[in-house]
Design an enzyme around this catalytic site. Sequence first.
Site, PDB file in Angstrom:
ATOM      1  N   LYS A 146      -9.497   8.067   2.191  1.00  0.00           N
ATOM      2  CA  LYS A 146      -9.970   6.696   1.942  1.00  0.00           C
ATOM      3  C   LYS A 146     -11.407   6.530   2.399  1.00  0.00           C
ATOM      4  CE  LYS A 146      -5.562   4.170   2.051  1.00  0.00           C
ATOM      5  NZ  LYS A 146      -4.614   5.283   2.334  1.00  0.00           N
ATOM      6  N   CYS A 181       0.799  -1.217   0.000  1.00  0.00           N
ATOM      7  CA  CYS A 181       0.000   0.000   0.000  1.00  0.00           C
ATOM      8  C   CYS A 181       0.837   1.275   0.000  1.00  0.00           C
ATOM      9  CB  CYS A 181      -0.944  -0.001   1.199  1.00  0.00           C
ATOM     10  SG  CYS A 181      -1.887  -1.528   1.341  1.00  0.00           S
ATOM     11  N   PHE A 217       1.536  -3.337   3.925  1.00  0.00           N
ATOM     12  CA  PHE A 217       1.847  -4.682   4.399  1.00  0.00           C
ATOM     13  C   PHE A 217       3.352  -4.927   4.255  1.00  0.00           C
ATOM     14  CE2 PHE A 217      -2.348  -7.300   3.846  1.00  0.00           C
ATOM     15  CZ  PHE A 217      -2.969  -6.490   4.763  1.00  0.00           C
ATOM     16  N   HIS A 267      -2.731   7.862   6.096  1.00  0.00           N
ATOM     17  CA  HIS A 267      -3.000   6.571   5.446  1.00  0.00           C
ATOM     18  C   HIS A 267      -4.415   6.132   5.806  1.00  0.00           C
ATOM     19  CE1 HIS A 267      -1.952   2.959   3.346  1.00  0.00           C
ATOM     20  NE2 HIS A 267      -2.207   2.197   4.406  1.00  0.00           N
ATOM     21  N   HIS A 299      -9.714   2.027  -0.375  1.00  0.00           N
ATOM     22  CA  HIS A 299      -8.266   1.810  -0.354  1.00  0.00           C
ATOM     23  C   HIS A 299      -7.825   1.221  -1.692  1.00  0.00           C
ATOM     24  CE1 HIS A 299      -4.278   1.061   0.735  1.00  0.00           C
ATOM     25  NE2 HIS A 299      -4.430   0.401   1.882  1.00  0.00           N
ATOM     26  N   GLU A 325      -0.956   4.944  13.553  1.00  0.00           N
ATOM     27  CA  GLU A 325      -0.625   6.137  12.779  1.00  0.00           C
ATOM     28  C   GLU A 325      -0.798   7.392  13.628  1.00  0.00           C
ATOM     29  OE1 GLU A 325      -1.311   8.064   8.340  1.00  0.00           O
ATOM     30  OE2 GLU A 325      -2.784   6.627   9.089  1.00  0.00           O
TER      31      GLU A 325
END
Length: 419
Positions: free
Chosen positions: A342, A170, A406, A309, A347, A320
């Site tokens: 998002k 991502c 990831f 994110h 996403h 985060e």
Amino acid sequence: MENKKRVVVTGLGVICSLGSDVDSFWTNIKDGKCGIGLIPDMDHPEYKGINVKVAAVVPDFKPADFGLTPAQIRRSDRYTHFAMIAAKQAVQMSGLVSGTNIDPEMFGVYVGSGIGGMITFVNQTRNMINNGGGMVSPLFIPMLIGNIAGANIAIEYNAQGPALACVAACATGTNAIGEAFYAIQRGDADAILAGGSEATISPLAFGGFQNARALSVEPDPLKACLPFDVKRSGFVMGEGAGMVMLEEYEHAVARGATILAELCGYGHTNDAHHLTAPSPDGKMAAKAIRKALDQASFKDGESLYINAHGTATHLNDSSETKAIKLALGEEQAHRAMISSTKSMTGHMLGAAGAVEMIVSVLALRDGVVPPTIGLTDPDPECDLDYTPLKARKAEIDVALSNSLGFGGHNATLVLRKVR
């Protein structure tokens, strides 16, 4: 490195569930429109056992409507279609023409994808099972591989300079843009078209993410993706592409280009913690943020917008938040204006960072902080200013785009208005 070259943004291109051009996309972002809807074709037998009901799909997508030729459509995957459409927009906005106002050998392409041609992979696997390996398409591999979108773009625009295909889950789009930034700083290229593209809306992808407990199974599109909300339950898968034209400042000025923003900082680290989960302490994500801000000479008191994110998974949003506090300090973190777009786009995996960098450019240009829609009940662990529900006007000195992937990948880009 001494005498680093300055890097500016001269073109943007986007296609996703919220728009197939920059203007409509940005209007929908500012208006807080939700691009999430019910998954098409859920009655197909391959969706058996899939509990996920929603996704952010590019509506009524027909690649021929965007000027792709029958041969281009037939010989490339959906993720390449998206990449080429976004690339065309960015090239046209920039006004760059290889061999006319840029040397082809100084024109690069840095385009990545988290997964690559998944639709091709699924279709050809089905073909092999039904008809045998001898019937697999000779185009299977060149349609599947993760560098082929960039290769198609380079061919289309005669970009013979530096070429790189980033894969960082991502964080892919952010890393692609960041590495292009470094290449132009070094003098390796005068301009690089950079970004990410993804097209994974399929039962196979839904099955994998669902069974990893990453996806929201909420059936209401307006309640499915709730970044930083106590009711959040997972991310919503989206698709699309984002492309930016990065250009060396003097080169852009010399040809009279319209400069949208200056890219001033890039940081990237790895948590070295877990295959899919972010480190809960946010330490290495904070290092990436701080590195990018330091490169951009960010100073206390400057107004800061952060495109988080913000996936709406429990671990991402809390870690985060910790990372932002560690990077900025409590006081400055609470002053920062933050949002997760998002909540509107879903996403887009490898395309997310590039699309969100585009949002950051436009927020900086127009002085508009996009909203985090659906945020009605903030998690006490997520106690910063996440711009709930509605956009607001604000003077922005610095814009930051954050991506976490990831494998523990953390990547951050920082932008300023050109001074």
